[in-house]
Design an enzyme around this catalytic site. Structure first.
Site, PDB file in Angstrom:
ATOM      1  N   LYS A  79       0.821  -1.219   0.000  1.00  0.00           N
ATOM      2  CA  LYS A  79       0.000   0.000   0.000  1.00  0.00           C
ATOM      3  C   LYS A  79       0.846   1.257   0.000  1.00  0.00           C
ATOM      4  CE  LYS A  79      -4.388  -1.561   1.895  1.00  0.00           C
ATOM      5  NZ  LYS A  79      -5.483  -1.263   2.824  1.00  0.00           N
ATOM      6  N   LYS A 103      -4.315 -10.971  -6.351  1.00  0.00           N
ATOM      7  CA  LYS A 103      -5.582 -11.295  -5.679  1.00  0.00           C
ATOM      8  C   LYS A 103      -6.706 -10.384  -6.165  1.00  0.00           C
ATOM      9  CE  LYS A 103      -5.993  -8.576  -1.564  1.00  0.00           C
ATOM     10  NZ  LYS A 103      -6.390  -8.344  -0.225  1.00  0.00           N
ATOM     11  N   LYS A 133     -10.775  -5.049  -4.059  1.00  0.00           N
ATOM     12  CA  LYS A 133     -11.621  -3.862  -4.128  1.00  0.00           C
ATOM     13  C   LYS A 133     -10.950  -2.723  -4.852  1.00  0.00           C
ATOM     14  CE  LYS A 133     -13.334  -4.198   0.604  1.00  0.00           C
ATOM     15  NZ  LYS A 133     -13.035  -3.872   1.974  1.00  0.00           N
TER      16      LYS A 133
HETATM   17  P1  AMP Z   1     -10.493  -6.250   2.987  1.00  0.00           P
HETATM   18  O1  AMP Z   1     -11.325  -6.123   1.769  1.00  0.00           O
HETATM   19  O2  AMP Z   1      -9.038  -6.124   2.666  1.00  0.00           O
HETATM   20  O3  AMP Z   1     -10.949  -5.405   4.151  1.00  0.00           O
HETATM   21  O4  AMP Z   1     -10.642  -7.757   3.436  1.00  0.00           O
HETATM   22  C1  AMP Z   1     -11.701  -8.238   4.230  1.00  0.00           C
HETATM   23  C2  AMP Z   1     -11.633  -9.746   4.344  1.00  0.00           C
HETATM   24  O5  AMP Z   1     -11.805 -10.356   3.070  1.00  0.00           O
HETATM   25  C3  AMP Z   1     -10.294 -10.265   4.893  1.00  0.00           C
HETATM   26  O6  AMP Z   1     -10.553 -11.379   5.733  1.00  0.00           O
HETATM   27  C4  AMP Z   1      -9.573 -10.694   3.653  1.00  0.00           C
HETATM   28  O7  AMP Z   1      -8.619 -11.696   3.918  1.00  0.00           O
HETATM   29  C5  AMP Z   1     -10.715 -11.231   2.792  1.00  0.00           C
HETATM   30  N1  AMP Z   1     -10.385 -11.112   1.372  1.00  0.00           N
HETATM   31  C6  AMP Z   1     -10.167  -9.955   0.677  1.00  0.00           C
HETATM   32  N2  AMP Z   1      -9.877 -10.225  -0.616  1.00  0.00           N
HETATM   33  C7  AMP Z   1      -9.876 -11.589  -0.732  1.00  0.00           C
HETATM   34  C8  AMP Z   1      -9.648 -12.489  -1.820  1.00  0.00           C
HETATM   35  N3  AMP Z   1      -9.343 -12.056  -3.040  1.00  0.00           N
HETATM   36  N4  AMP Z   1      -9.747 -13.820  -1.569  1.00  0.00           N
HETATM   37  C9  AMP Z   1     -10.070 -14.275  -0.335  1.00  0.00           C
HETATM   38  N5  AMP Z   1     -10.296 -13.483   0.737  1.00  0.00           N
HETATM   39  C10 AMP Z   1     -10.213 -12.153   0.542  1.00  0.00           C
END
Ligand code: AMP
Ligand code: TRP
Length: 338
Positions: free
Chosen positions: A117, A200, A203
């Site tokens: 980031k 990955k 968002k």
């Molecule tokens: P975040 O969107 O970074 O706040 O992630 C929220 C949750 O979603 C966390 O537990 C991440 O590990 C999970 N997560 C985000 N992107 C992925 C992805 N591409 N595959 C699996 N889990 C994800």
């Protein structure tokens, strides 16, 4: 291992930064809903984490409500689970300060999420972005949570949470904080981008075609899967036969996670067939799973006052657990306030 004296308690959080993806659903939300059946569960909208990079205030407020709607639409029952916004419970920031003083700067520089980031200009990122994992440790330890379901990308942060708990316990000669276990299970702990099987699904990817959003309609989901990158080879006989084909592996894993099958079962069912046959089946499956969720999110978002009411009730329950833990922490550290 978490110590036996700590009751099993589950905590997890997601940032309200818009565009919830299929990755969030399969890696996090769906698992959260499953865990509430067997555990005491707290699910948080981590808005203090979101502002480690600048957020438009009105959009942040809306994204918080939208994430609350996504939690509920994914099956989280706000009566059973404690569902709340991080900033509504003062203990998160209070404990984070103490952990900022326990954790070492070097630990923070080593975090791969920080490196990603912050990019090339780390000196110019916010101090909050560097300290992010200490706040995350506070989120978890504020409730003495023993288990944290997350996607693969968060493993390093949970390890750091364990390090902070151990250092606090050691430095103050106590066993006050549990050593939390990550729960990273299932076939979709790392859903990859539809455009690049080595990245990955995120968002924040600039290409909307790289991800399926929870709010995408059936046509958008079908179009994104149809255009997803694959290769010219047919499906092999076994999942292991997909080695070196990250995009193909990703689509098979998504199918398996949605269908509740093993990747080998999925590959066996489509063995020898082209991805042009597989993709429509995957699109149907994704639409069948996601349409009810986005429809329910829409209904919930039509009544923001009700969402705010549910979040306020959740914050009150969370605060009741957090307040004595902050008070005891301050006492252990020798701080005057309670
Ligand atoms: P975040 O969107 O970074 O706040 O992630 C929220 C949750 O979603 C966390 O537990 C991440 O590990 C999970 N997560 C985000 N992107 C992925 C992805 N591409 N595959 C699996 N889990 C994800
Ligand atoms: N860092 C997590 C993410 O980006 C979000 C998060 C904040 C979290 N606090 C947490 C996850 C506590 C689990 C537990 O996905």
């Amino acid at each position: 291992m978490a110590e036996a004296r700590f009751q099993p308690r589950v905590f997890s959080g997601i940032q309200p930064s818009g565009n919830l993806t299929l990755g969030n659903y399969l890696g996090a939300l769906r698992r959260f809903a499953e865990m509430q059946v067997s555990h005491e569960t707290l699910y948080c909208i981590v808005d203090l984490h979101a502002i480690t990079v600048w957020q438009d205030p009105a959009k942040l407020r809306n994204a918080t409500r939208e994430l609350a709607a996504a939690y509920i639409a994914s099956g989280i029952d706000p009566e059973k689970s404690i569902l709340f916004a991080q900033s509504a419970v003062p203990g998160h920031a209070q404990l984070a300060w103490v952990f900022n003083c326990v954790a070492r700067i070097g630990w923070m520089y080593r975090m791969s999420q920080f490196k990603d980031k912050a990019g090339k200009n780390a000196e110019n990122s916010s101090l909050g972005l560097l300290a992010y994992p200490a706040l995350m440790a506070a989120d978890i330890l504020l409730y003495h949570a023993t288990h944290v379901p997350v996607g693969e990308d968060q493993k390093q942060h949970i390890e750091l949470t364990r390090d902070i708990a151990m250092k606090f316990n050691h430095d103050y000669g106590t066993d006050f904080f549990p050593i939390t276990e990550p729960v990273i299970e299932g076939v979709a702990t790392r859903v990859m981008s539809l455009r690049d099987g080595t990245k990955k699904m995120s968002k924040s990817d600039p290409s909307d075609m790289s991800r399926i959003n929870l709010t995408d309609d059936a046509d958008a989901i079908a179009a994104k899967i149809r255009k997803a990158r694959t290769d010219a080879e047919p499906l092999p006989e076994t999942y292991a036969g997909l080695a070196g084909r990250p995009e193909a592996r990703n689509l098979v894993s998504i199918y398996a996670a949605l269908a509740g099958e093993t990747p080998d079962q999925v590959v066996a069912a489509f063995a020898g067939r082209a991805f042009s046959d597989f993709k429509p089946a995957l699109a149907d499956l994704a639409v069948a799973h996601l349409s009810p969720i986005s429809a329910r999110m829409g209904e919930l978002m039509a009544d923001p006052a009700e969402i705010d009411r549910l979040l306020a009730a959740g914050a009150e329950r969370a605060n009741a657990i957090a307040t004595p833990i902050v008070a005891r922490t301050y006492e252990i550290v020798g701080l005057a306030g309670r």
